[in-house]
Design an enzyme around this catalytic site. Structure first.
Site, PDB file in Angstrom:
ATOM      1  CD  GLU A  71      -5.196   1.749  -2.111  1.00  0.00           C
ATOM      2  OE1 GLU A  71      -4.745   0.635  -1.761  1.00  0.00           O
ATOM      3  OE2 GLU A  71      -5.923   2.448  -1.370  1.00  0.00           O
ATOM      4  CG  HIS A 126      -9.389  -0.260  -1.921  1.00  0.00           C
ATOM      5  ND1 HIS A 126      -9.880  -0.359  -0.639  1.00  0.00           N
ATOM      6  CD2 HIS A 126      -8.044  -0.065  -1.795  1.00  0.00           C
ATOM      7  CE1 HIS A 126      -8.906  -0.202   0.235  1.00  0.00           C
ATOM      8  NE2 HIS A 126      -7.774  -0.029  -0.436  1.00  0.00           N
ATOM      9  CG  HIS A 149      -3.934  -2.822  -0.815  1.00  0.00           C
ATOM     10  ND1 HIS A 149      -5.144  -2.267  -0.438  1.00  0.00           N
ATOM     11  CD2 HIS A 149      -4.136  -4.158  -0.874  1.00  0.00           C
ATOM     12  CE1 HIS A 149      -6.031  -3.229  -0.271  1.00  0.00           C
ATOM     13  NE2 HIS A 149      -5.445  -4.393  -0.529  1.00  0.00           N
ATOM     14  CD  GLU A 151      -0.798  -0.708   1.929  1.00  0.00           C
ATOM     15  OE1 GLU A 151      -0.794   0.007   0.912  1.00  0.00           O
ATOM     16  OE2 GLU A 151      -1.802  -0.838   2.661  1.00  0.00           O
TER      17      GLU A 151
END
Length: 270
Positions: free
Chosen positions: A99, A61, A154, A230
């Site tokens: 995040e 992101h 992430h 993750e």
């Protein structure tokens, strides 16, 4: 006795006669101390200069994505004949820790640890205030860099507060050789690093901490060994607290870097 002595005499006389046919060679001169030093060959280094191994770190992101929906919602190639939105805003903890900020911070820490070991590190974005890049461009950065490993960082946003733990995704079924065994081995190495760092396996996604995926564009489009980590669930109170703390992010980074270095030593001649 006389015969023996005579025979010995004859032999010695023959030796002397032969030796007398030419002048004896003079003894070699003793070199000076300076000459002795200069004649010693220079030591040859046993180490050969090596080309730095490159790792691409992809902090998921970006901090400016929310202000440019026109950019991040535009469809881009996602592999397997599919398209996906360019990017997303990511998730956040219930207290608002984003995040994208977590991903950026951990990636910088991982990069510093790798660089300290002589690894060349390339990031897919230069800061945490920009927009994008799109997922297909992130994959292209790793491809252009000829990366020995690409690691996308992430944190998840599973809605169940009971969901916890990390998982490592890789492209499956593989679309090229790099997505096969090399990516699986990278995923296993990163998983081992996170386990050694005390982080629990995911209890809600994947199996034994590994998650084969066919829907992640950055993995589908990669031509290099690539995984997506993750790190945990930002909606889980305990994991959110760890991700929001400097110490927690340092622990995540150390664990991921350890796994990447183990992979490089085993598979990249590092």
């Amino acid at each position: 006795m006389f015969a023996v002595r005579s025979l010995v005499g004859l032999v010695l006389s023959g030796v002397l006669l032969v030796a007398g046919c030419s002048s004896p060679a003079p003894p070699p001169p003793v070199p000076s101390a300076a000459a002795r030093v200069s004649s010693v060959p220079a030591p040859v280094s046993s180490s050969v200069a090596r080309v730095p191994v490159t790792v691409v770190l992809d902090p998921g992101h970006n901090g400016g994505n929310a202000r440019r929906p026109d950019v991040i919602n535009a469809p881009v190639p996602a592999g397997r004949g599919e398209t996906k939105p360019c990017n997303t805003t990511g998730t956040a903890t219930d207290r608002g820790y984003a995040e994208h900020a977590f991903n950026w911070d951990v990636a910088q820490r991982v990069g510093s640890l790798l660089e300290a070991q002589g690894v060349r590190v390339v990031y897919t974005r230069a800061d945490d205030t920009g927009v994008g890049p799109c997922v297909n461009e992130r994959a292209a950065i790793g491809n252009r860099a000829g990366a020995a490993a690409v690691v996308s960082i992430h944190a998840d946003g599973a809605t169940s507060a009971g969901a916890r733990g990390f998982h490592v995704a890789y492209s499956a079924p593989p679309l090229n050789a790099a997505q096969g065994a090399p990516s699986v081995e990278l995923a296993e190495a990163v998983r081992s690093g996170l386990l050694a760092g005390g982080f629990p396996l995911s209890n809600y996604l994947g199996s034994d901490g590994l998650a084969p995926r066919d829907d992640l564009a950055g993995l589908n489009l990669s031509e290099r060994p690539a995984v997506l980590v993750e790190c945990g669930n930002m909606r889980n109170a305990a994991e959110a607290a760890a991700m929001s703390s400097v110490d927690g992010r340092a622990r995540y980074a150390a664990a991921i870097a350890s796994g990447v270095l183990a992979f490089l030593r085993e598979h990249a001649g590092f």
